[in-house]
Motif scaffolding. Structure first.
Motif, PDB file in Angstrom:
ATOM      1  N   CYS A  23      27.835  58.539  20.072  1.00  0.00           N
ATOM      2  CA  CYS A  23      29.180  58.035  20.320  1.00  0.00           C
ATOM      3  C   CYS A  23      29.836  58.905  21.400  1.00  0.00           C
ATOM      4  CB  CYS A  23      30.007  58.070  19.038  1.00  0.00           C
ATOM      5  SG  CYS A  23      31.744  57.628  19.274  1.00  0.00           S
ATOM      6  N   HIS A  25      32.933  59.372  21.793  1.00  0.00           N
ATOM      7  CA  HIS A  25      34.159  59.993  21.297  1.00  0.00           C
ATOM      8  C   HIS A  25      33.894  61.137  20.317  1.00  0.00           C
ATOM      9  CE1 HIS A  25      36.151  56.641  23.200  1.00  0.00           C
ATOM     10  NE2 HIS A  25      35.405  55.811  22.502  1.00  0.00           N
ATOM     11  N   CYS A  26      33.044  60.869  19.310  1.00  0.00           N
ATOM     12  CA  CYS A  26      32.836  61.881  18.263  1.00  0.00           C
ATOM     13  C   CYS A  26      31.457  62.547  18.341  1.00  0.00           C
ATOM     14  CB  CYS A  26      33.025  61.257  16.886  1.00  0.00           C
ATOM     15  SG  CYS A  26      31.801  60.017  16.447  1.00  0.00           S
ATOM     16  N   GLN A  28      28.594  61.656  17.381  1.00  0.00           N
ATOM     17  CA  GLN A  28      27.672  61.432  16.265  1.00  0.00           C
ATOM     18  C   GLN A  28      26.622  60.400  16.645  1.00  0.00           C
ATOM     19  OE1 GLN A  28      29.115  60.994  12.285  1.00  0.00           O
ATOM     20  NE2 GLN A  28      31.162  61.711  12.870  1.00  0.00           N
ATOM     21  N   GLN A  31      25.541  55.884  14.150  1.00  0.00           N
ATOM     22  CA  GLN A  31      26.778  55.281  13.663  1.00  0.00           C
ATOM     23  C   GLN A  31      27.190  54.050  14.473  1.00  0.00           C
ATOM     24  OE1 GLN A  31      27.961  56.602  10.844  1.00  0.00           O
ATOM     25  NE2 GLN A  31      26.393  58.172  11.028  1.00  0.00           N
ATOM     26  N   CYS A  56      31.750  52.479  16.589  1.00  0.00           N
ATOM     27  CA  CYS A  56      31.283  53.666  15.879  1.00  0.00           C
ATOM     28  C   CYS A  56      31.786  53.527  14.445  1.00  0.00           C
ATOM     29  CB  CYS A  56      31.821  54.927  16.545  1.00  0.00           C
ATOM     30  SG  CYS A  56      31.206  56.441  15.795  1.00  0.00           S
ATOM     31  N   ASN A  58      32.887  53.491  10.685  1.00  0.00           N
ATOM     32  CA  ASN A  58      33.363  54.379   9.622  1.00  0.00           C
ATOM     33  C   ASN A  58      33.449  53.594   8.311  1.00  0.00           C
ATOM     34  OD1 ASN A  58      35.501  52.760  10.287  1.00  0.00           O
ATOM     35  ND2 ASN A  58      36.984  54.410  10.547  1.00  0.00           N
ATOM     36  N   THR A  63      29.933  57.658   8.732  1.00  0.00           N
ATOM     37  CA  THR A  63      30.906  58.717   9.024  1.00  0.00           C
ATOM     38  C   THR A  63      31.381  58.703  10.475  1.00  0.00           C
ATOM     39  OG1 THR A  63      29.115  60.259   9.515  1.00  0.00           O
ATOM     40  CG2 THR A  63      29.967  60.221   7.249  1.00  0.00           C
ATOM     41  N   CYS A  65      33.703  57.573  13.882  1.00  0.00           N
ATOM     42  CA  CYS A  65      35.124  57.779  14.152  1.00  0.00           C
ATOM     43  C   CYS A  65      35.935  56.486  14.117  1.00  0.00           C
ATOM     44  CB  CYS A  65      35.315  58.472  15.502  1.00  0.00           C
ATOM     45  SG  CYS A  65      34.692  57.556  16.923  1.00  0.00           S
ATOM     46  N   ARG A  67      36.077  54.149  16.450  1.00  0.00           N
ATOM     47  CA  ARG A  67      36.504  53.700  17.779  1.00  0.00           C
ATOM     48  C   ARG A  67      35.462  52.790  18.397  1.00  0.00           C
ATOM     49  NH1 ARG A  67      38.851  58.752  20.951  1.00  0.00           N
ATOM     50  NH2 ARG A  67      39.614  57.080  22.279  1.00  0.00           N
TER      51      ARG A  67
END
Length: 185
Positions: A23, A25-26, A28, A31, A56, A58, A63, A65, A67
């Motif tokens: 991702c 943004h995060c 990870q 995801q 992504c 959640n 887990t 983010c 977004r």
């Protein structure tokens, strides 16, 4: 992750291989989920798909983010109704010496040039980026275009746009976005 792709097939291949993609943004992995198409309105026709969303997640014990990211065709300019080829046609006409009104009409076949100033404003904002990517020093020996009086901002914008056309050719927006992975405007 790459943002611009040359075809929908390339976007589809990317969205099928999201298991180990990270991702933006995060950071990870494992995801990301394909999350539908991005469509643009067309004149007197159904909206056309110009990209896909990636989520992504959640949800469901994931887990991420939460977004989304957008994957676009390289010929698409985000937040602009017209395709990149129209912007490239406007730029090419301006380089050839047309007035702003003439260049906008040649590019869009619209008699009112109300969006031309918006496009030129966005090009001016990106001018330093264009110069940096071309490694051009600012304004060395700018030859005036055959007795045409132009606004100062347009005079400063023409040299880097000429350099971009020499480098990328007539598919300026698509080639630029594909190579640099950032929006042309």
């Amino acid at each position: 992750m790459q943002i611009y792709y040359p075809s929908f097939l390339a976007i589809e291949q990317q969205t099928r291989q999201l298991d180990h993609a990270q991702c933006a943004h995060c950071q990870q992995t494992n995801q990301l989920i394909s999350h539908g198409f991005i469509r643009k309105k067309r004149l007197s026709a159904e909206p056309q798909a110009v990209g896909k969303r990636v989520f992504c997640s959640n949800r469901n014990r994931r887990t991420g983010c939460g977004r989304t990211m957008q994957l676009y065709l390289d010929s698409t300019i985000r937040y602009l109704h017209h395709a990149g080829s129209r912007v490239a046609a406007l730029v090419l006409s301006l380089i050839a010496g047309a007035t702003i009104q003439q260049a906008y009409y040649q590019a869009t076949r619209t008699s009112s040039p109300r969006h031309a100033d918006r496009w030129l404003h966005r090009l001016r904002i990106q001018n330093s980026t264009y110069r940096r990517l071309l490694h051009q020093p600012p304004l060395q020996d700018v030859a005036p275009i055959v007795a045409i009086i132009r606004p100062a901002g347009l005079v400063l914008l023409i040299p880097p746009l000429k350099g971009l056309f020499q480098r990328f050719g007539p598919s300026l927006c698509a080639a630029y976005q594909l190579q640099w992975q950032q929006p042309f405007l």
